[in-house]
Design an enzyme around this catalytic site. Structure first.
Site, PDB file in Angstrom:
ATOM      1  CE  LYS A  69      -4.432  -1.605   1.606  1.00 34.82           C
ATOM      2  NZ  LYS A  69      -4.243  -3.053   1.905  1.00 34.82           N
ATOM      3  CD  GLU A 125     -10.750   4.131   0.626  1.00 36.18           C
ATOM      4  OE1 GLU A 125     -10.623   5.352   0.388  1.00 36.18           O
ATOM      5  OE2 GLU A 125     -10.030   3.260   0.089  1.00 36.18           O
ATOM      6  CB  SER A 150       0.151  -8.153  -0.948  1.00 33.34           C
ATOM      7  OG  SER A 150      -0.677  -8.985  -0.165  1.00 33.34           O
TER       8      SER A 150
HETATM    9  C1  LIG Z   1      -5.111  -4.093   1.548  1.00 31.34           C
HETATM   10  C2  LIG Z   1      -4.340  -5.318   1.303  1.00 31.34           C
HETATM   11  C3  LIG Z   1      -4.673  -6.194   0.242  1.00 31.34           C
HETATM   12  C4  LIG Z   1      -5.878  -6.019  -0.641  1.00 31.34           C
HETATM   13  O1  LIG Z   1      -5.874  -4.915  -1.471  1.00 31.34           O
HETATM   14  P1  LIG Z   1      -5.579  -4.987  -3.038  1.00 31.34           P
HETATM   15  O2  LIG Z   1      -5.979  -3.643  -3.516  1.00 31.34           O
HETATM   16  O3  LIG Z   1      -6.410  -6.099  -3.595  1.00 31.34           O
HETATM   17  O4  LIG Z   1      -4.139  -5.243  -3.199  1.00 31.34           O
HETATM   18  C5  LIG Z   1      -3.847  -7.285   0.013  1.00 31.34           C
HETATM   19  N1  LIG Z   1      -2.787  -7.543   0.798  1.00 31.34           N
HETATM   20  C6  LIG Z   1      -2.448  -6.731   1.831  1.00 31.34           C
HETATM   21  C7  LIG Z   1      -1.251  -7.081   2.645  1.00 31.34           C
HETATM   22  C8  LIG Z   1      -3.218  -5.605   2.116  1.00 31.34           C
HETATM   23  O5  LIG Z   1      -2.876  -4.823   3.150  1.00 31.34           O
END
Ligand SMILES: *Cc1c(COP(=O)(O)O)cnc(C)c1O
Length: 390
Positions: free
Chosen positions: A93, A115, A374
């Protein structure tokens, strides 16, 4: 980066039949200004260099690729992870909020609103606001404020104001509605920092471009290791931003692209087309077009819609989408920890879960598979401990 806008048709503001710009009259000027400003900035090498410099010196990029030696052996595939979990604040993010905070400065605006559901995007936005000296207000469903007390504390520590939203079901979808409503009143000095590849054009395109860095790094990295592109790139899907960034550089390659949704929030697989939150996309909705609540073990994936680019890639069959259950995710969370010494966030544990299930089935033995990790699992350890009764 610059070449990446060539193929995009700005006049349509969409991805095939999906995307578009469905906003109240009072916001048309703001989103139009944002579109022009983003396009100019993204074609300006000075802006792009500044964005990349901050990602390097502040956020810890480039992130490495790690080969999962033990899981590769036991699964009979070549499994690699793109390590977004190693960035500052612990997830992808940060890539998006740094880009949007820089744009905010460029527009001469002084305040960010955002948000947040689980609080991860709120924390990232508050972080960028602190770094750039911007004011910050985060809208969060009242139920989420209670559930995610630690992230609320973090946002306040970073100097942000957190406003509990008490309308509707008091969760993420209501926080989005409230942030949009608020934006109308303060658009002259405030930028709305959306957290995923969703909302009215140009947000889905812009956020994807700010997340493109994931595959812009990963493609040469994995080519240096394998001597070619991977057979698969796999990422989890909430709104779809880490997946969109992970896919971007491979769209015109032979790599098979896979998005993994939570079974209780599978907007691509189980959703229907509609227009909500400023865009045409696929949503979990009732017969009256009212959004339903998504249910997932990972709060970061329980958005009941998906970004329009994924609805489009699904319709073209350029990317494939699958879903996994919470119990598969719990197993994947523990298995990655035990076999590789990496505790994943519950969101990318969805992507791992799909690979664990399909290695030797949908994924032929011997395939090379690159999963975007992620985020890191520190934030989820308590949740998992509670579920496992430990
Ligand atoms: C917020 C988040 C997501 C989901 O958001 P996407 O927009 O689909 O990437 C995925 N993994 C993590 C670690 C997150 O914090």
């Amino acid at each position: 980066m610059v070449e990446s806008l060539d193929s995009y048709d700005f006049s349509s503001g969409g991805f095939g039949e999906f995307g578009g710009r469905f906003v109240p009259e009072s916001l048309v000027a703001a989103v139009s200004e944002l579109e022009v400003l983003f396009r100019d900035a993204w074609l300006d090498p000075e802006f792009v260099n500044q964005y990349k410099e901050i990602l390097t010196s502040y956020a810890g990029r480039p992130t490495p690729i790690t080969r999962c030696n033990n899981l590769s052996d036991s699964l009979g595939i070549e499994l690699y992870l793109k390590r977004e979990d190693l960035t500052h604040t612990g997830s992808h993010k940060i890539n998006n909020v740094i880009g949007q905070a820089l744009l905010t400065q460029r527009m001469g605006k002084t305040r960010l609103i955002a948000e947040t559901g689980a609080g991860q995007h709120g924390v990232a936005t508050a972080t960028a606001a602190a770094l750039f000296g911007l004011k910050c207000t985060v809208y969060m469903g009242a139920i989420d404020v209670e559930r995610q007390a630690l992230n609320v504390f973090r946002m306040r520590l970073l100097g942000a104001e957190v406003i509990p939203v008490t309308s509707g079901s008091k969760t993420l979808k209501d926080a989005i509605n409230e942030a949009m409503r608020e934006w109308v009143a303060c658009v002259h000095d405030t930028h709305y920092c959306i957290g995923s590849v969703m909302g009215p054009h140009p947000y889905p395109l812009m956020v994807r471009e700010f997340q493109r860095i994931i595959s812009e790094e990963s493609r040469p990295q994995i080519n240096a290791l394998l001597g070619r592109d991977p057979d698969y790139v796999v990422a989890c899907i909430g709104g779809g931003s880490n997946a969109a960034g992970s896919f971007a550089k491979y769209l015109e390659s032979d790599t098979i692209l896979v998005g993994v949704e939570p079974a209780g929030g599978a907007a691509i697989i189980n959703g229907t087309p509609g227009v909500i939150h400023g865009m045409r996309s696929r949503f979990l909705q009732d017969e009256y077009g009212q959004l339903e609540e998504a249910q997932s073990i990972s709060a970061g994936l329980d958005y009941p819609g998906v970004g329009p680019e994924h609805a489009y890639l699904a319709s073209l069959k350029r990317a494939s989408y699958y879903c996994v259950t919470d119990s598969m995710v719990l197993d994947a969370f523990q298995r990655l920890a035990k076999s590789e010494g990496i505790i994943p966030a519950l969101e990318p544990a969805h992507a791992i879960a799909w690979v664990l299930k399909e290695a030797g089935n949908e994924i032929p033995l011997g395939s090379s598979v690159l999963v975007t990790l992620s985020g890191r699992g520190d934030k989820d350890s308590e949740t998992v401990a509670r579920i496992l009764g430990q």
